[in-house]
Design an enzyme around this catalytic site. Sequence first.
Site, PDB file in Angstrom:
ATOM      1  N   GLY A  53       0.762  -1.151   0.109  1.00 24.32           N
ATOM      2  CA  GLY A  53       0.155  -0.111  -0.227  1.00 24.32           C
ATOM      3  C   GLY A  53       0.751   1.173   0.060  1.00 24.32           C
ATOM      4  O   GLY A  53       1.817   1.523  -0.755  1.00 24.32           O
ATOM      5  N   GLU A  86     -12.555  -9.432   2.617  1.00 20.55           N
ATOM      6  CA  GLU A  86     -13.456  -9.672   1.685  1.00 20.55           C
ATOM      7  C   GLU A  86     -14.550 -10.522   2.180  1.00 20.55           C
ATOM      8  O   GLU A  86     -14.479 -11.406   3.141  1.00 20.55           O
ATOM      9  CB  GLU A  86     -12.666 -10.186   0.397  1.00 20.55           C
ATOM     10  CG  GLU A  86     -11.561  -9.733   0.011  1.00 20.55           C
ATOM     11  CD  GLU A  86     -12.215  -8.362  -1.054  1.00 20.55           C
ATOM     12  OE1 GLU A  86     -13.201  -8.254  -1.235  1.00 20.55           O
ATOM     13  OE2 GLU A  86     -11.261  -7.574  -1.021  1.00 20.55           O
ATOM     14  N   LYS A 110       2.661 -10.864  -3.508  1.00 22.35           N
ATOM     15  CA  LYS A 110       3.544  -9.866  -2.857  1.00 22.35           C
ATOM     16  C   LYS A 110       4.915 -10.551  -2.826  1.00 22.35           C
ATOM     17  O   LYS A 110       5.783  -9.613  -2.752  1.00 22.35           O
ATOM     18  CB  LYS A 110       3.166  -9.471  -1.549  1.00 22.35           C
ATOM     19  CG  LYS A 110       1.574  -8.545  -2.026  1.00 22.35           C
ATOM     20  CD  LYS A 110       1.027  -8.194  -0.585  1.00 22.35           C
ATOM     21  CE  LYS A 110      -0.389  -7.211  -0.978  1.00 22.35           C
ATOM     22  NZ  LYS A 110      -1.018  -7.120   0.134  1.00 22.35           N
ATOM     23  N   GLY A 123      -6.049   0.103   1.429  1.00 23.97           N
ATOM     24  CA  GLY A 123      -6.878   1.246   1.759  1.00 23.97           C
ATOM     25  C   GLY A 123      -6.763   2.241   0.766  1.00 23.97           C
ATOM     26  O   GLY A 123      -6.030   2.390  -0.113  1.00 23.97           O
TER      27      GLY A 123
END
Lengths: 377, 377
Positions: free
Chosen positions: A117, A173, A188, A284
């Site tokens: 992020g 989710e 990742k 986010g």
Amino acid sequence: MKIALLGYGTVGRGVDQIISERVSEAEVTRILELPDRLTDARMTSDYDDIVDDSSVELVVECMGGLEPAHAFIMRALAAHKHVVTSNKAVVAAHLAEFISAAAQAGVSLYIEAAVGGGIPWIASIEKVRRIDEVTSFSGIMNGTTNYIVDAMRRQGAEFADVLARAQELGYAERDPSADIDGIDVKNKTIISAAVAFGVNCTPDLPVSGIRNLTKADLDLFAAHGRTVKLLGRGVRQGGRYAAAVEPVAVGEGTLEAQVPSNFNLMTLDATTVGELKFYGQGAGSLPTGNAIVQDVLDCASGTLRPTYDLSRALAYAPELLRSDYVVRTSAAVEGAEPFDEGALLVRDLAAADARALLARACETDHTSFMAALAQEG
Amino acid sequence: MKIALLGYGTVGRGVDQIISERVSEAEVTRILELPDRLTDARMTSDYDDIVDDSSVELVVECMGGLEPAHAFIMRALAAHKHVVTSNKAVVAAHLAEFISAAAQAGVSLYIEAAVGGGIPWIASIEKVRRIDEVTSFSGIMNGTTNYIVDAMRRQGAEFADVLARAQELGYAERDPSADIDGIDVKNKTIISAAVAFGVNCTPDLPVSGIRNLTKADLDLFAAHGRTVKLLGRGVRQGGRYAAAVEPVAVGEGTLEAQVPSNFNLMTLDATTVGELKFYGQGAGSLPTGNAIVQDVLDCASGTLRPTYDLSRALAYAPELLRSDYVVRTSAAVEGAEPFDEGALLVRDLAAADARALLARACETDHTSFMAALAQEG
């Protein structure tokens, strides 16, 4: 610089907001959306409108998923448009193909937002590599699972209850598999290994998640001064490398143990700079939007052209990542010794062999849980 | 690019080693050393040899101290040479003057290595500010004091014994005042505030150190779930800012509490990216050398020209930084309530007023110690 957004979900809206409020160097002139959601004059549901618009110099892909994201990125690059993406799945699967297409078209690919992020993780690895070799990395790379484990530990709650609450808060989710089974961290980890080691990282990593973690497991580890975190890890030695995703029992006195809520913490080790850690919001609207806009600014100013190069001929050597493992299972485990109430210790296993051991245990006891024991610092 | 090193101590040797072994874009062709230490053909004790050498495009100052470092940097800039410095004292005292001289000469000033050693702190603040306002920062910015407090806490040892050991290991200077009285952190806090807030930060900060910290103090805080760290902090609100250096009693469940040995951990908070933390080696030959070489590479490649701008008209408003304070003293303290055995609690004080209170307490009891209570996260 005129840019187009592919996708107008949480991240796309964050990018649009940050650019319109804070950035004069770029302007969102086109947005790709579904036909029944065209609420803005900039929106189209026809990707041709974007690819054929020669005023659009940069395409920001934040749709997620493999297709059509992959095809759209390839078409944007072929049309000599720079690409910024936050889509870890498509980058993990196609990074080498994207790099080659970008080089051929003379444009750049930016992937900062795909991992961590708002944390400047990819750019920091790239910067470190100007001088150093990265010898290893590890990280809490998934906010959802950190939120779950942290809440279980601080509140003494059970997995299912915390997961339900995370879903209410929008941290998890509706189908949480990608998070709790480690698939998100796997993507990742593949991207981090590629950038850190300069290698086209194999998709064949050992991956275990935290689906079977119980409050009793956390209590047991707490009695040994540890807590559990889901870590992505990679290591390089000479011409070989390995990577894996698994729950790791870290000491309570480590920074990792104290990472709260849905934050991320990523670590790298390098030759002269030593150990560096980076902490922040791993997901986010605004943090991930921020990472995308940082890439947009690098592109617009021409100051930074990433030079991802995956051409290093490193051999994938899964035996490089070894740990002692604790397995909580009612199944029989060969070579195990007692660890504590209901839990076994298996010494010095490669991560891939540990994954196979867990799969065998789950055939007998589908609730089995396994964590690597982090070496004491 | 040909560069000159001013100073060939720990840091200078690290820079020389990293550049000769790992960097092809730069070459150390001149080194300023004392007349009795000219052991290398590149060395001179006459600074004119360097300033007058038109082939030298960049001067790396790692001598430390205010003079002659200040005069040498000004002469280098006037001679149209870029400057990289790791010298926090001279940067804290003269940053605005250096920025103005660099702009006038059309060259750049780089100060990454002055704060946080190998941690990319200054560059990260600069990058964050491309999009966001930095609203606050704080950090463990001094490895020596972190080593001392961490060893006292983990080993249950007394201050003087740990300090002696740190001096043996080379983590602490023979005269440790700059570290344990907070002067080093003060310089780094001034620089951080300048870069983060865009202001010519006042040198008039409240500063308390850890000289009077005892094992009993740490035990008392541990009984309240806290430990003590020496922090530099800054905050901005609207047109006002404040900064201070003081021991802070942080919760054991924070990342700060767990920072081991001589590592640093710096935090910033910004509008859209949220909270970011950076951890690494805050000092040492190779980590600090690495930060300098990163600056050298930015300069040599022309990719990054820092744009420090201290022209913002923010008012210094020390009342912005407020905490509850715990004071361990035998002196009478007005407005205090009992906290625990021998320790008092004073609520909601500005850092500057707390500093004054401690000074008064020390007149009666020169062993008095004070720490701010960090707000629970």
